[in-house]
Design a protein around this motif. Structure first.
Motif, mmCIF file in Angstrom:
data_model
loop_
_atom_site.group_PDB
_atom_site.id
_atom_site.type_symbol
_atom_site.label_atom_id
_atom_site.label_comp_id
_atom_site.label_asym_id
_atom_site.label_seq_id
_atom_site.Cartn_x
_atom_site.Cartn_y
_atom_site.Cartn_z
ATOM 1 N N HIS A 254 -3.090 12.234 -8.125
ATOM 2 C CA HIS A 254 -4.047 13.174 -7.549
ATOM 3 C C HIS A 254 -4.861 13.850 -8.646
ATOM 4 N N GLU B 176 -3.363 -0.408 -3.506
ATOM 5 C CA GLU B 176 -4.614 0.277 -3.169
ATOM 6 C C GLU B 176 -5.466 -0.610 -2.265
ATOM 7 N N TYR C 160 -3.198 4.642 -6.602
ATOM 8 C CA TYR C 160 -1.798 4.389 -6.915
ATOM 9 C C TYR C 160 -1.673 4.024 -8.385
ATOM 10 N N VAL D 194 1.579 8.186 -6.725
ATOM 11 C CA VAL D 194 0.334 8.604 -6.099
ATOM 12 C C VAL D 194 -0.328 9.603 -7.051
ATOM 13 N N MET E 166 -6.172 11.024 -2.743
ATOM 14 C CA MET E 166 -5.693 10.609 -4.055
ATOM 15 C C MET E 166 -6.757 9.874 -4.856
ATOM 16 N N SER F 298 1.574 12.030 1.344
ATOM 17 C CA SER F 298 1.432 12.286 -0.085
ATOM 18 C C SER F 298 0.029 11.983 -0.582
ATOM 19 N N GLU F 299 -0.639 11.015 0.014
ATOM 20 C CA GLU F 299 -1.951 10.592 -0.463
ATOM 21 C C GLU F 299 -3.087 11.530 -0.080
ATOM 22 N N ALA G 11 -7.763 18.057 -5.603
ATOM 23 C CA ALA G 11 -6.883 18.037 -4.432
ATOM 24 C C ALA G 11 -6.525 19.447 -3.978
ATOM 25 N N THR H 229 5.462 17.637 -2.144
ATOM 26 C CA THR H 229 4.077 18.077 -2.036
ATOM 27 C C THR H 229 3.907 19.105 -0.917
#
Length: 513
Positions: A183, A382, A375, A181, A372, A314-315, A187, A216
């Motif tokens: 970023h 995605e 991917y 993922v 994000m 995570s995204e 973020a 994260t």
């Protein structure tokens, strides 16, 4: 629909996440304690001035070794101060930090190195990298990082754009291997809505986080968020004894404590809360897995302190929560944080947000700064999660008339273990390689009303003997601890659809039957 994202919530066009967390702190409060790392009878305390100088020195050193902006730097360390410094050093240099768990096996770590195309890997005590996995990559150990910290510092933070890549986190996907993922620097700025509406975080706070640095949840709530307002972060790298947390809250006068629900349960069971002064604690924060109502009640009754839940992944980090501005409604993780664009979409058809009370896919708009970039080299995944301008993570839910979110299950087979998403495919690949296994399905197995564990449902080869311990040991050698099944159940056949696909949602029922 909750309030739309306003322009003042967008980061500046030129934005560096490390600068955002450190530069003003080093200027305004260089002698204030930024990080306390507590071990088993040890303590390492770093000021904002020391952290910023070390971060910029590491940044200069990494670039001096020939790394170029955008290169990936994998961090393979335990909960050590250098983990934090290398992570922010990579961001400060315009490199891409790749945090990884020290629990990964060498094979799992080698996959991350190869898949990410990392140019360098930094290792800490007890963490190794197979020589064949290096393949010309830079390998930096504690001595090398010490030398970088002692060198000259970068004149200034890299002049990165808000959309430039900053961090690559691997998480479970729909295939048998984790997906990256990716970023952007923005973020860190995109986390701002949670500061008021979940954490209630100010410069005066002391944030104690129970997680490991590769997560994260820890890098965000445990470090980036407190540093973004000039607060002190406290992390722990000693033995994982649940009884230690009340002592640490009292010892460091923590005002906020963050953990997963499972740990709060363990603290209530094994920690002597009455033996410690918890008067400094304003409230607890929890994320990573759903918070059971009975656990919420037990914690508030035992401590007299609120417990605020958040939903994230995570995204996107956390985007729905209860908190100082959103009263707790037991059974719900809360409301979309002010400024987030959140909607419930139909499972099929056009991505037109549903009305309150209707169940569908929980979605976040692509304009969200915390979302994000995408991917890593996985465009097909995605495509699976984007519905027009909306990102959908697979949760089914509804929003009530007051704006509170209520879960209705998952739209896919991903499991939750220790706060991490785990793909059943990844565990199935490992179990199916055992010579005694003919077929296998992996799913969550309820062991209590509010607790599930990862379970392998196995059909044995002819004449093979059922030996659950051997299969669990096989997995222990090949999977990180949080991915391993905790139970093995033996079946005569796996439940399948008419097309032959394993029906994971029926596996537990097949055992009961």
């Amino acid at each position: 629909m909750p309030e739309s994202l306003s322009e003042d919530r967008r980061p500046p066009a030129r934005f560096n996440a490390a600068r955002y967390c450190l530069a003003e702190n080093a200027r305004l409060r260089p002698d204030k304690t930024a990080l306390i790392l507590v071990g088993d009878g040890t303590e390492d305390s770093l000021s904002f001035g020391t952290v910023e100088r070390s971060v910029r020195a590491i940044a200069a050193g990494l670039l001096g070794l020939g790394l170029k902006p955008g290169d990936r730097v994998m961090i393979r360390m335990g909960n050590e101060a250098d983990y934090v410094l290398v992570y922010f050093g990579a961001l400060a240099a315009g490199l891409v930090a790749l945090p990884s768990s020290p629990l990964l096996t060498e094979d799992e770590a080698a996959f991350l190195l190869e898949n990410s195309g990392a140019a360098a890997v930094v290792v800490g005590g007890g963490c190794t990298v197979a020589p064949e996995a290096l393949d010309g990559r830079l390998l930096l150990d504690a001595a090398a990082i010490a030398a970088l910290k002692a060198g000259p510092k970068l004149p200034d933070y890299a002049d990165t754009a808000a959309d430039d890549p900053a961090m690559l986190i691997y998480t479970s996907g729909t295939t048998s291997r984790p997906k990256g993922v990716l970023h952007a620097h923005r973020a860190a700025y995109g986390r701002r809505p949670m500061l008021d509406h979940w954490l209630g975080l100010t410069e005066a706070d002391v944030m104690l986080h129970a997680g490991t640095m590769n997560w994260t949840y820890t890098l965000g709530v445990g470090l980036s968020d407190p540093w973004s307002v000039g607060a002190t972060a406290v992390l722990y790298n000693g033995p994982r004894d649940p009884a230690v947390w009340p002592r640490l809250i009292a010892q460091y006068r923590a005002t906020l404590f963050a953990a997963v629900p499972t740990l709060y349960r363990q603290i209530l069971k094994y920690g002597d809360l009455s033996a410690h002064d918890l008067s400094s604690l304003r409230h607890g924060c929890t994320a990573g897995e759903p918070l059971p109502v009975e656990l919420l009640d037990a914690w508030t009754q035992a401590t007299g302190k609120p417990l605020y839940e958040a939903l994230g992944m995570s995204e996107i980090s956390t985007y729905i929560s209860s908190g100082p501005t959103v009263p707790v409604r037991p059974g719900s993780p809360g409301k979309p944080q002010l400024g987030r664009r959140v909607a419930i979409l139909p499972r099929e058809g056009e991505p037109v947000p549903l009305a309150s009370g209707e169940t569908g896919l929980l979605a976040v708009h692509r304009s969200e700064p915390a979302l994000m970039l995408g991917y890593w080299n996985r465009p097909e995944e995605e495509a699976e999660v984007m519905r027009g301008d909306w990102f959908t993570g697979g949760d089914l839910a509804r929003l009530d008339d007051d704006g509170y979110l209520w879960f209705a299950g998952r739209n896919n087979d991903l499991m939750k273990a220790m706060g991490y998403r785990v793909s059943p495919n990844e565990v199935e690949v490992v179990l199916s390689a055992h010579p005694s296994v003919a077929e296998v399905g992996v799913a969550e197995l309820p062991v209590r009303a509010d607790v599930s564990v990862i379970c392998g449902f196995v059909v044995l080869q002819p004449d093979a003997e059922p030996d659950a311990a051997a299969l669990l040991a096989w997995c222990a050698d090949r999977l990180a601890a949080y991915k391993r099944p905790r139970e093995i159940r033996f079946l005569d056949a796996l439940p399948r659809t008419a097309n032959g696909k394993v029906q994971r949602k029926r596996l537990a029922a097949a055992v009961a039957g």
